[in-house]
Every structure is written in C-alpha cells, then in structure tokens.
Design a protein around this motif. Structure first.
Motif, PDB file in Angstrom:
ATOM      1  N   TYR A  45      -0.349  -3.976  -0.329  1.00 42.23           N
ATOM      2  CA  TYR A  45      -1.398  -3.425  -1.321  1.00 42.23           C
ATOM      3  C   TYR A  45      -2.028  -4.670  -2.151  1.00 42.23           C
ATOM      4  O   TYR A  45      -3.135  -4.313  -2.373  1.00 42.23           O
ATOM      5  N   GLU A  71       4.496   1.070  -6.322  1.00 39.75           N
ATOM      6  CA  GLU A  71       5.611   0.246  -5.285  1.00 39.75           C
ATOM      7  C   GLU A  71       6.518  -0.707  -6.169  1.00 39.75           C
ATOM      8  O   GLU A  71       7.659  -0.772  -5.960  1.00 39.75           O
ATOM      9  N   GLU A 121       3.299   4.068   4.907  1.00 41.67           N
ATOM     10  CA  GLU A 121       3.728   5.329   4.088  1.00 41.67           C
ATOM     11  C   GLU A 121       4.481   6.245   4.995  1.00 41.67           C
ATOM     12  O   GLU A 121       5.536   6.683   4.355  1.00 41.67           O
ATOM     13  N   GLU A 153       5.490   8.583  -2.512  1.00 39.22           N
ATOM     14  CA  GLU A 153       5.005   8.263  -1.438  1.00 39.22           C
ATOM     15  C   GLU A 153       4.102   9.382  -0.544  1.00 39.22           C
ATOM     16  O   GLU A 153       3.041   9.003  -0.145  1.00 39.22           O
ATOM     17  N   HIS A 156       0.847   9.268  -2.244  1.00 43.32           N
ATOM     18  CA  HIS A 156       0.025   8.146  -1.553  1.00 43.32           C
ATOM     19  C   HIS A 156      -0.748   8.408  -0.344  1.00 43.32           C
ATOM     20  O   HIS A 156      -1.766   8.118  -0.226  1.00 43.32           O
TER      21      HIS A 156
END
Ligand SMILES: [Fe+2]
Ligand SMILES: [Fe+2]
Length: 166
Positions: A45, A71, A121, A153, A156
């Motif tokens: 990321y 994260e 993910e 997650e 995400h």
C-alpha cells in the motif's frame, strides 16, 4: 472420581494429539504467518500510495495511506498477541521474502494496483477465516484479535471494489 479425572485427561491428551486444540506454539506460528502477510501489505500500500499521482486519483491516494495505517495496526495487534502468548514476532528476511515471492502480484496502472490489492486482501481474508476456524473457542482473546482484523480486511475489499468501479 479419580478415575473420571484421569479418563478426562486421557481424552484431552488425545484431542491435543489429534490436533483438535491448537496449543500456544501453533497459535504463535499462525500469528507469525499473518504478521508477515501484514508487513507485505503495508509495503504494497505504501508503494501504491507513492505511485498514485494526479488530481483525479487524489481520493484513492488518501485511501492507500489509510490502508497503510490500518495494516500497520493489524501487524501491531498480531505482534502484541504473539508476545502475550510467550512467542517472538518473526520478521526475519527469509520469512518476508518467502511470503512476498509466494504472493507477488504487482501492477503500475491504478486499475492494476487495485486489482493486485484485491487479490492480496482476499488471500488475507481466507487465511484469517481458516485461522479463526482452527482456533475455535480455545483462545477467545486471539480469536477476538483475528475477528477484528478480518472485519477490516472485508471492509478493504468492499472499498477497493468500489474504487475499481469508479
Ligand atoms: Fe491487514
Ligand atoms: Fe487489508
């Protein structure tokens, strides 16, 4: 009475042998695998944050930075739990290299980067679900840590999917 205690103990030993109840050592091993995955996620990321340019992609850049922080928090929670269980967080180069080679998916366009993020993910989500299932009700504290991370997650994936469609 003595006999029933001893029978119960034998049954419990058998359960351990059969792998029904993960012991602390096994839980620490699983947590270390998750920790390595989270560290790779932070770096990915970060890369995507720096690679994203242009006014039109500003909101995506902000999201990537938010994911870096989230994260990072996942990694911290996992490392804290490892220490609480008497283990040591394993961030050896070997472990991280194995992990990054195994899951290496990259891209340079925004769509490619988000697609790679979604792949990672989903791998994360599958692993957390498997960990939670294997821990069952034997370690409620670890389970809670994992469930909180899993929920994030899943968020995400939902957000990234929306970004990809935008
Ligand atoms: Fe994470
Ligand atoms: Fe994530």
């Amino acid at each position: 009475m003595m006999q029933s205690v001893s029978v119960a103990k034998r049954k419990s030993n058998r359960a351990m042998t059969l792998g029904c109840k993960p012991n602390a050592e096994t839980v620490v091993r699983l947590l270390n695998e998750a920790l390595a995955r989270e560290v790779i996620c932070i770096l990915r990321y970060k890369r995507h944050y720096f690679m994203t340019a242009g006014v039109s992609a500003r909101h995506v850049k902000v999201k990537f930075l938010q994911y870096v922080a989230e994260e990072q928090a996942h990694a911290d929670h996992l490392a804290e739990r490892i220490v609480q269980l008497g283990g040591k967080p394993d961030l050896s180069q070997e472990r991280l290299l194995n992990r990054s080679h195994a899951e290496h998916v990259e891209g340079d366009s925004l769509a490619e980067m988000i697609t790679a993020d979604l792949v990672h993910e989903r791998i994360s989500i599958d692993s957390y679900r498997a960990m939670i299932a294997s821990i069952g009700n034997d370690d409620p504290t670890t389970r809670q840590v994992l469930e909180r991370i899993l929920a994030q997650e899943e968020a995400h994936v939902e957000n990234l999917t929306t970004l990809l469609k935008a």
